[in-house]
Write an enzyme that holds these catalytic residues in place. Structure first.
Site, PDB file in Angstrom:
ATOM      1  N   ASN A 206      55.054 -45.114 -47.994  1.00 40.76           N
ATOM      2  CA  ASN A 206      54.446 -46.351 -47.485  1.00 40.76           C
ATOM      3  C   ASN A 206      54.669 -46.434 -45.975  1.00 40.76           C
ATOM      4  OD1 ASN A 206      57.051 -47.809 -46.943  1.00 40.76           O
ATOM      5  ND2 ASN A 206      57.282 -47.449 -49.136  1.00 40.76           N
ATOM      6  N   LYS A 284      52.907 -25.637 -54.290  1.00 39.31           N
ATOM      7  CA  LYS A 284      51.772 -26.402 -53.768  1.00 39.31           C
ATOM      8  C   LYS A 284      50.622 -26.358 -54.784  1.00 39.31           C
ATOM      9  CE  LYS A 284      48.537 -26.423 -49.965  1.00 39.31           C
ATOM     10  NZ  LYS A 284      47.639 -25.462 -49.378  1.00 39.31           N
ATOM     11  N   LYS A 333      61.976 -63.467 -56.839  1.00 39.76           N
ATOM     12  CA  LYS A 333      62.815 -62.281 -56.558  1.00 39.76           C
ATOM     13  C   LYS A 333      64.275 -62.679 -56.300  1.00 39.76           C
ATOM     14  CE  LYS A 333      59.123 -59.257 -55.047  1.00 39.76           C
ATOM     15  NZ  LYS A 333      58.327 -58.710 -53.977  1.00 39.76           N
ATOM     16  N   LYS A 337      66.574 -60.797 -58.945  1.00 38.18           N
ATOM     17  CA  LYS A 337      67.391 -59.704 -58.420  1.00 38.18           C
ATOM     18  C   LYS A 337      68.866 -60.086 -58.359  1.00 38.18           C
ATOM     19  CE  LYS A 337      63.556 -57.477 -56.540  1.00 38.18           C
ATOM     20  NZ  LYS A 337      63.123 -56.092 -56.591  1.00 38.18           N
TER      21      LYS A 337
HETATM   22  N1  CTP Z   1      63.797 -52.715 -54.234  1.00 40.25           N
HETATM   23  C1  CTP Z   1      64.734 -51.866 -54.781  1.00 40.25           C
HETATM   24  N2  CTP Z   1      64.351 -50.850 -55.593  1.00 40.25           N
HETATM   25  C2  CTP Z   1      63.069 -50.651 -55.874  1.00 40.25           C
HETATM   26  C3  CTP Z   1      62.088 -51.504 -55.344  1.00 40.25           C
HETATM   27  C4  CTP Z   1      62.491 -52.538 -54.505  1.00 40.25           C
HETATM   28  O1  CTP Z   1      65.917 -52.055 -54.537  1.00 40.25           O
HETATM   29  N3  CTP Z   1      62.734 -49.647 -56.679  1.00 40.25           N
HETATM   30  C5  CTP Z   1      64.256 -53.818 -53.378  1.00 40.25           C
HETATM   31  C6  CTP Z   1      63.671 -53.827 -51.971  1.00 40.25           C
HETATM   32  O2  CTP Z   1      64.451 -53.063 -51.088  1.00 40.25           O
HETATM   33  C7  CTP Z   1      63.710 -55.293 -51.611  1.00 40.25           C
HETATM   34  C8  CTP Z   1      63.489 -55.992 -52.928  1.00 40.25           C
HETATM   35  O3  CTP Z   1      63.822 -55.029 -53.945  1.00 40.25           O
HETATM   36  O4  CTP Z   1      64.966 -55.704 -51.119  1.00 40.25           O
HETATM   37  C9  CTP Z   1      62.070 -56.457 -53.141  1.00 40.25           C
HETATM   38  O5  CTP Z   1      61.191 -55.395 -52.922  1.00 40.25           O
HETATM   39  P1  CTP Z   1      59.618 -55.638 -52.960  1.00 40.25           P
HETATM   40  O6  CTP Z   1      58.926 -54.368 -52.636  1.00 40.25           O
HETATM   41  O7  CTP Z   1      59.291 -56.861 -52.166  1.00 40.25           O
HETATM   42  O8  CTP Z   1      59.359 -56.064 -54.454  1.00 40.25           O
HETATM   43  P2  CTP Z   1      59.459 -55.302 -55.820  1.00 40.25           P
HETATM   44  O9  CTP Z   1      60.743 -55.666 -56.470  1.00 40.25           O
HETATM   45  O10 CTP Z   1      59.232 -53.844 -55.629  1.00 40.25           O
HETATM   46  O11 CTP Z   1      58.276 -55.968 -56.653  1.00 40.25           O
HETATM   47  P3  CTP Z   1      56.699 -55.999 -56.288  1.00 40.25           P
HETATM   48  O12 CTP Z   1      56.394 -54.671 -55.620  1.00 40.25           O
HETATM   49  O13 CTP Z   1      56.047 -56.163 -57.595  1.00 40.25           O
HETATM   50  O14 CTP Z   1      56.472 -57.165 -55.361  1.00 40.25           O
END
Ligand code: CTP
Length: 396
Positions: A206, A284, A333, A337
């Protein structure tokens, strides 16, 4: 723009002060220079005079062309770069035997010092005690950089690079004086994007640059914390001693789980891939087929997993990258979390967030407080964000 009094003391690093002066002027600051006699032996005062467009002050107190009080009251910021061991010792003990030290003793301005000396002199407990004294007085004392020193030895003692000094000056002018609030606190911070291999040469990732996480790491360190930074794939030069690289979501997960228990503060800022190819190809992939299907499986939510191991006294911060229903999702979240604070980033606005030098954040604390940090450089925002959270972090 501000009035900056640049103090240069004796040492080969004085040549860097010339470049620093140019940068400060270019940034629009008014700069006056005061030098010790030793400094004037390394770089001619005329160089500073021409670049600062104002007289340079080097005389001892009595023969001074300007009153040290006038000089010190003119300044918004007194910046000493390079700061020799000798001048640091004098300042720590309140000596005022030349114009520079007298002006410093008289000033009410904020003070920033950039030490430059031989490593043994820097590490000597006399110097270290003096530096501690200056920090306890509210001065900012930079950690010298490591590398080749004038004595051709390698070690800590190099003057920081002028670009870095300029950036820290801008931060200091924006934030004001601060104390090393996080002394003794251990921070674990993740930053940047992970990359998930498709085959030997391709990956999914990303746009995250890691700038926000790095800014948080540098701010936490300058606020006195011990910082470990876990960086995702495309590394930025962090300048931090403890930087670990973790390529994939799984690498990052391992790196976090190995370290999080020891951390007092855990900041999960990395943009971790949510999905990873189920069967990455070792070789590859050849373009023989007209189309291919890539099967992706969900990665483990690192923050959620780490939060389950959270012990008393720890403070956990997560980020929420949102493009719609932002507030609602961020609050969800925060709860899901199991963290103490969620920082909401609007990733649909390209002027902020991913890969930009700017950000705008809304912080949602588990105790219900909500704070908006308006658009500003990430390097400055990181301080404001941590300073705001400091009371809660330190009351754990
Ligand atoms: N995060 C993580 N592990 C993952 C994905 C996300 O620890 N596999 C953490 C990110 O670093 C951030 C938080 O979770 O602190 C939220 O990440 P975000 O990308 O906003 O959301 P997601 O939990 O991935 O959910 P969604 O993509 O559905 O919004």
């Amino acid at each position: 723009m501000s009035n900056i009094l640049l103090g240069a003391t004796g040492g080969i690093a004085c040549y860097k002060a010339v470049y620093l002066l140019r940068l400060l002027k270019r940034a629009g600051h008014a700069v006056r220079v005061v030098m010790t006699k030793d400094a004037a032996r390394f770089v001619g005062p005329l160089t500073f005079e021409t670049l600062s467009e104002s007289p340079v002050y080097i005389e001892s107190l009595r023969g001074a062309p300007i009153d040290h009080i006038a000089l010190s009251t003119w300044a918004d910021l007194f910046l000493i770069a390079p700061a020799s061991a000798n001048t640091i010792a004098k300042i720590a003990h309140g000596l005022a035997d030349n114009l520079l030290t007298a002006a410093l003793l008289a000033t009410k301005a904020d003070v920033m010092l950039y030490p430059a000396m031989n490593e043994a002199m820097f590490l000597n407990s006399a110097t270290q005690t003096n530096i501690e004294t200056l920090i306890s007085r509210g001065y900012f004392v930079a950690k010298p950089a490591s590398g080749e020193l004038a004595c051709l030895e390698n070690g800590a003692g190099r003057l920081a690079e002028p670009e870095e000094i300029l950036e820290q000056v801008d931060i200091r002018l924006a934030i004001g004086r601060f104390k090393p609030l996080f002394a003794g606190k251990r921070f674990l911070i993740t930053a940047g994007a992970t990359i998930e291999a498709i085959d030997a040469v391709r990956y999914i990732s990303n746009y995250s640059s890691g700038k926000m996480g790095l800014a948080l790491a540098l701010a936490a360190e300058n606020l006195g914390g011990d910082v470990e930074l876990i960086y995702g794939a495309r590394p930025l030069k962090s300048g931090l001693k403890n930087t670990i690289y973790a390529k994939s979501a799984e690498d990052m997960r391992q790196a976090v789980l190995e370290r999080v228990e020891k951390a007092d503060v855990f900041i999960m800022n990395a943009a971790v891939a949510d999905y990873t190819p189920r069967h990455p190809n070792r070789e590859k992939i050849k373009k023989t087929a007209d189309s291919i299907n890539l099967e992706l499986v969900k990665t483990v939510d690192i923050l959620k997993e780490a939060a389950k191991l959270k012990r008393r006294g720890q403070f956990f911060i997560g980020f929420a990258a949102e493009s719609e229903n932002s507030e609602e999702n961020a609050l969800k979240k925060l709860k899901d979390k199991g963290v103490d604070l969620i920082a909401l980033n609007d990733v649909s606005n390209h002027e902020i967030g991913f890969n930009s030098d700017y950000n705008e954040i809304t912080a949602f604390f588990a105790d219900g407080e909500r704070v908006v940090f308006a658009k500003q450089p990430k390097r400055i925002l990181a301080y404001r964000f941590l300073l705001h959270a400091a009371e809660r972090i330190n009351s754990r």
